[in-house]
Design an enzyme around this catalytic site. Structure first.
Site, short mmCIF file in Angstrom:
data_model
loop_
_atom_site.label_atom_id
_atom_site.label_comp_id
_atom_site.label_asym_id
_atom_site.label_seq_id
_atom_site.Cartn_x
_atom_site.Cartn_y
_atom_site.Cartn_z
N ASP A 1 0.83 -1.20 0.00
CA ASP A 1 0.00 0.00 0.00
C ASP A 1 0.86 1.25 0.00
OD1 ASP A 1 0.91 -0.13 2.61
OD2 ASP A 1 -1.07 -0.02 3.54
N GLU B 1 9.72 -4.39 10.37
CA GLU B 1 10.15 -3.11 9.81
C GLU B 1 10.61 -2.14 10.90
OE1 GLU B 1 8.62 0.63 7.01
OE2 GLU B 1 7.38 -1.16 7.21
#
Length: 276
Positions: free
Chosen positions: A51, A189
């Site tokens: 996204d 992440e």
């Protein structure tokens, strides 16, 4: 005339990705368009239709405006352009947080309309029931913990996670919960390196690092960062392997000069009437 057939190329599956734990690190990149996906296909194990396309392709300042329709359309383009890589498509913000049933409807739309191999969603222990619900109904799921772009406002922006002990324990617990719920892999992440190393050792599924650790079972970067398409900012965790942005700018400048001095198009670029 040759009768040899071209070799059959088998697309990597989520099972292939799941079995890679502790093996040769997985090579993963993002792709949002058919031309880029086709170029990357032979070099990677997995392409993520993230996204992040909201920021990279559409110029939004976050991933929040991205719609399910966008993810389906870009996911389908990437699948059509590839034959080797496992394709994973993000569930966009607002398409899965209400509950497992909503998540299943969104995942069904993505898998049915794109033929992708799996979906990815952000979240830790709070999303484990949704992950389990999806997996039990035949939806392969990749998790995402640590710095989660859809949660950036809650996390206080795009800042590294897990530098403090309590925060590190929470992220480690999130990764375990997602793994236990049945995800086939998990993106880690923007976390402190020792934490990413520890999570990779602790859970049974492959970890895909971005701003994490070389000890992860694979690595992923946004392709546009990798090739230097954006010239104004490079995240700390990105290594640029090309400067495509500079090359495009230079090409555009030379084109503009040729147009303005009327040296383009030249005789070789225009059509002539047929003789006779």
């Amino acid at each position: 005339m040759s009768t040899e057939r071209p070799p059959v190329v088998k697309r990597k599956t989520v099972r292939d990705i799941g079995l890679s734990k502790g093996a040769t690190p997985l090579v993963c990149l993002t792709a949002y368009t058919a031309p880029v996906a086709q170029i990357l296909d032979d070099e990677v194990d997995l392409l993520l239709v993230g996204d992040s396309l909201g920021m990279v392709i559409y110029g939004f300042d976050s991933t929040l405006p991205v719609t399910l329709r966008m993810m389906v359309d870009h996911g389908a383009a990437v699948v059509r352009a590839t034959r080797r890589a496992c394709i994973v498509v993000d569930l966009p913000f607002g398409s899965y947080q209400i509950g497992p049933e909503q998540a299943f409807q969104a995942a069904h739309a993505i898998l049915a309309e794109t033929s992708a191999g799996a979906v990815k969603l952000e979240g830790g222990a709070e999303m484990a029931p949704t992950v389990r619900f999806l997996v039990e109904r035949g939806v392969p799921v990749m998790g995402h913990v640590g710095l989660m772009p859809q949660h950036a406002r809650v996390l206080g922006g795009f800042r590294a996670q897990g530098r403090e002990a309590a925060e590190a324990e929470r992220i480690a617990a999130d990764a375990r919960a997602i793994a236990d719920a049945g995800a086939f892999s998990v993106v880690i992440e923007g976390v402190a390196e020792p934490l990413a190393r520890r999570i990779t050792a602790d859970i049974a599924i492959p970890t895909i690092g971005i701003g994490a650790s070389a000890a992860c079972d694979g690595q992923i970067l946004v392709t546009d960062d990798l090739v230097g398409l954006f010239q104004d900012f490079t995240p700390r965790f990105v290594k640029r392997y090309a400067t495509i942005g500079e090359a495009i700018g230079s090409a555009a400048a030379r084109y503009a000069e040729d147009v303005r001095n009327r040296s383009f198009p030249g005789p070789e670029h225009v059509f002539r009437p047929k003789a006779g």
